[in-house]
Motif scaffolding. Structure first.
Motif, PDB file in Angstrom:
ATOM      1  N   THR A   1       0.644  -1.281  -0.234  1.00  7.24           N
ATOM      2  CA  THR A   1       0.160   0.024  -0.266  1.00  7.24           C
ATOM      3  C   THR A   1       0.342   1.223   0.254  1.00  7.24           C
ATOM      4  O   THR A   1       1.985   1.048   0.398  1.00  7.24           O
TER       5      THR A   1
ATOM      6  N   TYR B   1       1.232   5.612   0.824  1.00 10.51           N
ATOM      7  CA  TYR B   1      -0.312   6.401   2.120  1.00 10.51           C
ATOM      8  C   TYR B   1      -0.237   7.617   1.290  1.00 10.51           C
ATOM      9  O   TYR B   1       1.427   8.246   1.032  1.00 10.51           O
ATOM     10  N   ARG B   2      -1.089   8.354   1.102  1.00 12.40           N
ATOM     11  CA  ARG B   2      -0.337   9.256   0.135  1.00 12.40           C
ATOM     12  C   ARG B   2      -1.110  10.626   1.963  1.00 12.40           C
ATOM     13  O   ARG B   2      -2.382  10.789   2.061  1.00 12.40           O
ATOM     14  N   VAL B   3      -0.136  11.401   1.879  1.00 14.35           N
ATOM     15  CA  VAL B   3      -0.422  11.723   3.534  1.00 14.35           C
ATOM     16  C   VAL B   3       0.035  13.670   3.255  1.00 14.35           C
ATOM     17  O   VAL B   3       0.684  13.650   2.421  1.00 14.35           O
TER      18      VAL B   3
ATOM     19  N   LYS C   1       4.120  10.860  -1.226  1.00 17.73           N
ATOM     20  CA  LYS C   1       3.148   9.484  -0.814  1.00 17.73           C
ATOM     21  C   LYS C   1       4.637   9.336  -0.101  1.00 17.73           C
ATOM     22  O   LYS C   1       5.707   9.023  -0.537  1.00 17.73           O
TER      23      LYS C   1
ATOM     24  N   THR D   1       5.135   5.260   1.323  1.00 18.72           N
ATOM     25  CA  THR D   1       4.769   3.072   1.697  1.00 18.72           C
ATOM     26  C   THR D   1       5.225   2.744   3.156  1.00 18.72           C
ATOM     27  O   THR D   1       4.905   2.010   3.879  1.00 18.72           O
TER      28      THR D   1
ATOM     29  N   PRO E   1       5.030   4.810   6.832  1.00 20.91           N
ATOM     30  CA  PRO E   1       4.511   5.543   6.969  1.00 20.91           C
ATOM     31  C   PRO E   1       4.654   5.672   8.871  1.00 20.91           C
ATOM     32  O   PRO E   1       4.807   6.942   9.522  1.00 20.91           O
TER      33      PRO E   1
ATOM     34  N   ARG F   1       3.280   0.431  11.238  1.00 19.28           N
ATOM     35  CA  ARG F   1       3.292   0.904  10.176  1.00 19.28           C
ATOM     36  C   ARG F   1       1.531   1.085  10.406  1.00 19.28           C
ATOM     37  O   ARG F   1       1.005   2.082   9.501  1.00 19.28           O
TER      38      ARG F   1
ATOM     39  N   ALA G   1      -0.525   4.810  10.219  1.00 23.28           N
ATOM     40  CA  ALA G   1      -2.248   5.044   9.156  1.00 23.28           C
ATOM     41  C   ALA G   1      -3.255   5.659   9.987  1.00 23.28           C
ATOM     42  O   ALA G   1      -3.640   6.336   8.824  1.00 23.28           O
TER      43      ALA G   1
ATOM     44  N   LYS H   1      -4.866   9.157   9.564  1.00 26.66           N
ATOM     45  CA  LYS H   1      -6.738   9.376   9.263  1.00 26.66           C
ATOM     46  C   LYS H   1      -7.580  10.046  10.220  1.00 26.66           C
ATOM     47  O   LYS H   1      -8.037  10.758   9.852  1.00 26.66           O
TER      48      LYS H   1
ATOM     49  N   LEU I   1      -4.060  11.789   6.296  1.00 22.57           N
ATOM     50  CA  LEU I   1      -4.690  10.975   5.449  1.00 22.57           C
ATOM     51  C   LEU I   1      -5.276  11.098   4.482  1.00 22.57           C
ATOM     52  O   LEU I   1      -5.879  11.068   4.232  1.00 22.57           O
TER      53      LEU I   1
ATOM     54  N   GLU J   1      -5.054   5.861   0.232  1.00 29.15           N
ATOM     55  CA  GLU J   1      -3.985   4.748   0.577  1.00 29.15           C
ATOM     56  C   GLU J   1      -4.729   3.891  -0.626  1.00 29.15           C
ATOM     57  O   GLU J   1      -5.575   3.835  -1.253  1.00 29.15           O
TER      58      GLU J   1
END
Length: 910
Positions: free
Chosen positions: A198, A200-202, A217, A219, A221, A321, A325, A329, A334, A337
């Motif tokens: 996955t 993750y766009r943070v 972005k 992988t 977090p 991880r 996430a 969130k 976040l 994903e």
RNA sequence: GGACCUUUAGCUCAGUUGGUUAGAGCGUUUCGUUGACAUCGAAAAGGUCACUGGUUCGAGUCCAGUAAGGUCCA
């Protein structure tokens, strides 16, 4: 002489001969100035290893080379041993301790290492016992272990020398860290694997402009608490205005700067990259350029530490991880994903993802890189297949320094001592050269109470790269003399898998060049002259054989079922040079069957007549009688010499499966299916019997010699049973293999000249017999032995047939074969020696017979058309070589004659 | 992204510098225990040599490209 039993029982024979060979010291590699040296250093299996199919292939090939060298009169040494295999062995012993709920730390370093030695005494090196079952003729008295006292000295001396020569340094750098075994690894020990994970766009909020964000972005977090900046490309217009501003790090909230760095890929994601210097190689470099701090959020075991923040601390990195996430969130950081496929480095041994980790390690700048390239490029070291040299050279072109320290206890402890009270974290390059601060030597400091030894041990490969010469006593002058270092080094051939071309082959070459025969030419310093790369053994589906898949048969089971010889013969027959091998048990069965065939052909010889003196070629040749030679005698010796030459060629070119196939074809088809069968007629006449038996004795003798390297047990047994060796002698030690020219001379001296023309007629006789059998089978008479044939033919062809008529009648299962001027209405077949008729006119189905002949005629017409077209082509006639042209003309003439004959037969049927 | 390997009979694979009708083992079909071997013998069926183009008198073989599968490196 003992009677040869009806079937070959491998078990007792193998046990008997292996013990006898060992007792007689047949495996000992001796310095013999009169003989050429031939040496192989075994690729030392891990001391924890058990025999796999890969080992079977690899070691069978080595044994083949060594045994052949002995038969050629060379003084052969095959040097065995095992590798201490740092991580693998330590892991095995730790696993054992875990059963008692203990770790190595419960024992402490010294006690733990003692435990490993105990394990090794008890269970290590099983594989060497298993190799004996396979028939490996290693010089077991020389067995070595990379942790032996002498070998360890060599390893440490090399470290000291390389340090003195400026090749070794200590540096804090990004390394591949294995959280499972908690040690650094070299790049070669990291396997890249595609992983579906996955991403993750943070979003990171700008501190000065709440509500505005910059998105990245990642992988990972869980490493966000280790972020020290956000980087953008300096030429990226989207972010130019933001450079120099700060954002809020969303986990373990803190303000971090936005920086510009050209290493950022504008195309990836939003074009912004989080910078986490402690956990990524590129980030580390970016961080260094911008003098950013380093925040390491992971412990050595892969759990998150206090720097990760209270919510994450203590969690494993994977759990961390997930948790990270969730936290993102909750806080709204976040964005999304997304499924993401990327390559992740895994620890080769522990099979867990590695962590890039900044640690102090010992590094080696490889010595002799240019020379190592030249050695292979200029063919001083020959690779088989040659193409691997390209892979080798490519690696050397891009060579990186080697991380040689490991945070293990089992291994060669690095011979470096630090002055007590010194802060190792702050040491710089010049401190390493300061004897007040650092002591580096084999013996250690004179005042040990003031020093603390380095905790790290050396990478296992930093000991095995010395294998070809450390096993010959290097660097101890006395040991080198005793083991024949000057005689056996450079070794002749290395047999290994291409998977360790970097780990081991390349490094051995560099070590050899650096440390052996200083000042002498390259050819004397290389560790081996040839490298034979085996293929990888795969299962039926093409997968690698591995313990975890459980798709690898146990070689010992195969030995029990098919015999060691059967296994060896089978595996070699399916292992062409340089190709991966798809394992098929039926080929191993084929190996067993071949052994049985060899056994029974020998049995037939023994049952056919008194065994005469067979103890040398000379006495057998003396029984030959040139006057009694017929075409078959000429043909079988001709074939024997041809196969002898072919096997010679195969050894010169390392084509073992081709050698085995040539021997199989010769022995089974030419000898058993034809010569032995025709012998049955010859043996009935006292006139031809002695010569025929002498020929059988010659063929069997040479066949056993040629086959011995491949199937040593059964050949030794038959050598003894057929009386080829003097009492107390061994095929493997005392016999010498003669080349074809020697044979031609030997029988020539006896007045026998091989007649190629006569030998060639046998091929036509074979076709004649085969077609006679087919004719019978076509008329449901295959099993009848009382069939009468007629033949219409030329005088020349009849001469050939007549000379072999008794044999032909027997082989074809006929009662008689009569020559006639013409035959009508009988089923017939056109052979190279005339038209053959089956005497069954009354029962013939003319219709079916016409169909059969018409079909054959039709096929023939196609070939004739093709040949005519070729010969009708002006370009072909004018440009093709004379021999080819002549061949085509002869072919056309034969084809036309056969067509005319078939047409005539067809007409005769009405 | 780069490099290399593989593609030939139902299966697993040979096929050396281009040159008769492309081979082997296993499997399949039929027949066979005549004193070496049934772990065997005999006979037979079975292939558009991945595809497209090129070089050549001639290509499974050499060259270029395409496709599929695999390995290594980044």
């Amino acid at each position: 002489m003992a009677e040869i039993t009806k079937s070959y029982e491998s078990r007792d024979v193998e046990k008997k001969w292996y013990a006898a060979w060992q007792a007689a010291g047949c495996f000992a590699g001796k310095v013999d100035p009169q003989a050429q040296a031939y040496s192989i250093a075994i690729p030392p299996p891990n001391v924890t290893g058990v025999l796999t199919m890969g080992h079977v292939l690899n070691n069978t090939i080595q044994d083949i080379l060594i045994r052949r060298a002995r038969l050629e009169g060379k003084s052969a040494l095959w040097l065995p041993g095992t590798d201490h295999a740092g991580i693998a062995t330590q892991t095995v012993v730790e696993r054992q301790l875990r059963k008692d709920k203990k770790t190595r730390h419960d024992f402490g370093r010294e006690k733990f290492v003692e435990k490993v030695w105990e394990w090794r005494e008890e269970k290590g090196g099983i594989i060497l016992e298993q190799l004996r079952r396979l028939g490996a003729s290693c010089d077991w008295n020389r067995t070595q272990f990379t942790m032996d006292e002498h070998y360890s000295k060599a390893v440490l001396e090399v470290f000291v020398k390389l340090f003195e020569r400026g090749h070794i340094y200590r540096g804090k750098r990004m390394v591949n860290w294995c959280p499972a075994s908690q040690t650094a690894l070299s790049d070669e020990e990291v396997i890249m694997k595609p992983v579906n994970g996955t991403i993750y766009r943070v979003r990171y909020e700008l501190t000065e402009r709440p509500g505005e964000f910059i998105e990245v972005k990642t992988t990972r977090p869980e490493t966000i608490p280790g972020d020290v900046a956000i980087a953008v490309h300096p030429d990226d217009p989207r972010y130019t205005a933001l450079i120099g501003k700060t954002v809020w790090r969303p986990l373990n909230r803190a303000a971090i700067p936005i920086i510009a760095d050209a290493a950022v890929d504008k195309e990836f994601g939003s074009g912004a990259l989080k910078i986490t210097p402690a956990h990524d190689k590129v980030d580390c470099e970016v961080g260094a350029r911008h003098k950013l701090p380093i925040i390491d959020v992971l412990n050595a075991d892969g759990t998150l530490n206090a720097f990760a923040g209270a919510e994450l601390a203590g969690l494993d990195r994977f759990a961390g991880r997930k948790k990270a996430a969730e936290l993102l969130k909750e806080s709204g950081a976040l964005v999304a994903e997304e499924a993401y496929a990327n390559n992740v480095g895994y620890s080769e041994r522990a099979d867990v993802p590695i962590e890039p980790r900044l640690t102090w390690q010992w590094w080696l700048r490889y010595p002799r890189v240019e020379e190592a390239k030249a050695a292979v490029r200029d063919r001083h070291i020959k690779f088989y297949p040659e193409r691997w040299s390209k892979v080798y050279l490519h690696w050397l072109e891009n060579i990186q320094d080697w991380c040689i320290s490991r945070q293990l206890w089992w291994g060669h402890r690095i011979p470096v001592w630090y002055r007590k009270g010194l802060d190792k974290e702050t040491l710089v390059e010049t401190d390493l050269r300061d004897p007040q601060k650092i002591h580096i030597s084999l013996a250690g400091p004179a005042d040990p109470e003031n020093w603390v030894q380095e905790d790290d041990v050396l990478d296992t490969w930093a000991s095995s790269w010395l294998w070809p010469f450390a096993t010959l006593g290097w660097p101890d002058a006395e040991k080198m003399r005793a083991s024949g270092y000057d005689y056996f080094y450079p070794t002749s051939t290395l047999v290994t898998g291409p998977d360790i071309i970097f780990f081991w082959v390349a490094r051995m070459i560099m070590a050899g060049l650096e440390f052996t025969h200083p000042g002498e030419p390259l050819e004397k310093r290389i560790p081996f002259k040839n490298v034979y790369f085996t293929g990888i053994i795969r299962d039926q589906q093409g997968r690698k054989m591995s313990k975890s898949l459980g798709n690898s048969p146990d070689p010992l089971d195969l030995i029990n079922s098919y015999g060691a010889d059967g296994l060896r013969f089978g595996i070699i027959s399916i292992a062409p040079q340089g190709q991966d091998i798809r394992f098929q048990e039926d080929r191993i069965e084929g190996g067993k069957n071949f052994c049985n065939k060899l056994w029974n052909a020998s049995r037939f010889r023994q049952m056919s007549g008194e065994m005469a003196d067979n103890s040398s070629i000379a006495v057998i040749v003396a029984r030959l009688d040139g006057a009694k030679f017929d075409a078959d005698d000429h043909a079988i010796l001709d074939r024997l010499f041809a196969v002898t030459r072919e096997v010679d060629r195969c050894f010169a070119e390392f084509e073992f499966s081709a050698a085995v196939q040539a021997l199989y074809g010769f022995f089974w088809n030419d000898f058993c299916d034809w010569y032995v069968e025709v012998s049955k007629s010859k043996l009935q006449s006292p006139d031809t019997k002695p010569n025929c038996l002498a020929i059988q004795d010659l063929v069997l003798r040479q066949t056993l010699l040629l086959l011995h390297p491949f199937i040593p047990f059964i050949t030794e047994e038959l050598w003894s049973l057929l009386g080829y060796g003097a009492a107390g002698s061994f095929l493997m030690r005392d016999a010498r293999i003669e080349d074809a020219s020697h044979w031609v001379m030997a029988i020539g001296a006896r007045g026998v000249l091989l007649d190629q023309t006569q030998a060639a007629t046998v091929e036509n006789v074979k076709v004649f017999v085969s077609q006679a059998r087919a004719l019978k089978a076509d008329h449901q008479l295959a099993s009848r032995r009382d069939v009468r044939f007629f033949v219409t033919t030329t005088d020349a062809a009849w001469t050939i047939l007549e000379a072999s008529l008794g044999k032909i009648i027997r082989m074809a299962g006929a009662v008689e074969i009569l020559r006639k001027v013409s035959v009508d209405g009988a089923p017939a077949v056109v052979t190279p020696l005339g038209t053959l008729y089956l005497d069954l006119a009354s029962t013939v189905d003319a219709g079916a017979e016409k169909v059969r002949l018409a079909k054959e005629l039709e096929q023939l017409a196609k070939h004739i058309a093709g040949t005519e077209a070729r010969l009708g082509n002006e370009a072909f006639v004018s440009k093709a070589p004379a021999a080819v042209l002549e061949g085509a003309r002869k072919q056309l003439a034969d084809q036309r004659a056969k067509r005319d004959e078939l047409t005539r037969l067809l007409k005769a049927l009405g």
